[in-house]
Write an enzyme that holds these catalytic residues in place. Structure first.
Site, short mmCIF file in Angstrom:
data_model
loop_
_atom_site.label_atom_id
_atom_site.label_comp_id
_atom_site.label_asym_id
_atom_site.label_seq_id
_atom_site.Cartn_x
_atom_site.Cartn_y
_atom_site.Cartn_z
N LEU A 146 0.82 -1.21 0.00
CA LEU A 146 0.00 0.00 0.00
C LEU A 146 0.86 1.26 0.00
O LEU A 146 0.47 2.29 -0.55
CB LEU A 146 -0.92 0.03 1.23
CG LEU A 146 -2.08 -0.94 1.25
CD1 LEU A 146 -2.83 -0.82 2.58
CD2 LEU A 146 -3.02 -0.70 0.09
N HIS A 147 2.03 1.18 0.61
CA HIS A 147 2.93 2.32 0.66
C HIS A 147 3.68 2.53 -0.65
O HIS A 147 4.18 3.62 -0.90
CB HIS A 147 3.92 2.18 1.81
CG HIS A 147 3.33 2.52 3.13
ND1 HIS A 147 2.50 1.66 3.82
CD2 HIS A 147 3.41 3.64 3.89
CE1 HIS A 147 2.13 2.23 4.95
NE2 HIS A 147 2.67 3.43 5.02
N GLY A 148 3.78 1.51 -1.46
CA GLY A 148 4.45 1.66 -2.75
C GLY A 148 4.92 0.32 -3.29
O GLY A 148 5.30 -0.56 -2.53
#
Length: 189
Positions: A146-148
């Site tokens: 989700l962060h990257g």
């Protein structure tokens, strides 16, 4: 109301002071570095053996402290501004760096996101019922994605999830050794 405005502005000031606290942390990192590394402290990553124990500990822990100050400072500013307009937000950071264990650190680091991950990822995976350490690891792999979609994010997810999964596994073994203890090992993902 006047009380909401005053409370909100006080919270904004707390947030700004928290953000300004980054400056002394950066100064501590700078002064802890050997003179040869003060202009390029990241060069210590190439050869960490050149650092003595004190500077090494400062260099290792300063990024987490700075990240916490940034996150909690901006969250306080956000909560303060919203409160000044009469909107009461949810507290999101509760002294995580003083947590007694990795599970509590994560839970106090980002309270709302932790609850969301617990409700929408951890519990559907089986939660505490089955494969608990694996579920914890999978939650953090998902969180990292989700962060990257980058290797560094995945590395963070594997490291954090692995640490928490190991803690969960060890805690489960200890709990089984003490049959009278009824506390559940993981209340939060």
């Amino acid at each position: 109301t006047v009380r909401d405005i005053a409370t909100g502005l006080a919270r904004v000031v707390v947030g700004l002071v928290t953000l300004l606290a980054i400056v002394p942390v950066l100064r501590a990192v700078h002064s802890a570095m050997p003179p040869a590394l003060r202009d390029a402290p990241l060069a210590a990553l190439a050869d960490p053996e050149q650092l003595t124990l004190g500077p090494l500990l400062v260099f290792m822990h300063a990024p987490a402290v700075i990240l916490y100050l940034l996150e909690s400072g901006f969250a306080s500013v956000q909560l303060g501004v919203s409160r000044a307009f009469g909107v009461r937000g949810t507290e999101n950071f509760r002294w995580p760096l003083l947590a007694p264990n990795p599970r509590e650190l994560w839970h106090h680091w980002n309270i709302t996101f932790s609850g969301w991950l617990r409700d929408y990822v951890y519990i559907p995976l089986g939660g505490n019922r089955r494969h608990q350490p694996l579920n914890v690891l999978l939650v953090f792999v998902y969180c990292s994605l989700l962060h990257g979609l980058q290797p560094r994010c995945l590395a963070w997810g594997l490291w954090t999830g692995g640490t928490l999964a190991l803690y969960t596994w060890i805690r489960g073994r200890v709990k089984r050794a003490r049959p009278g203890d009824t506390h559940h090992p993981v209340a939060h993902a």
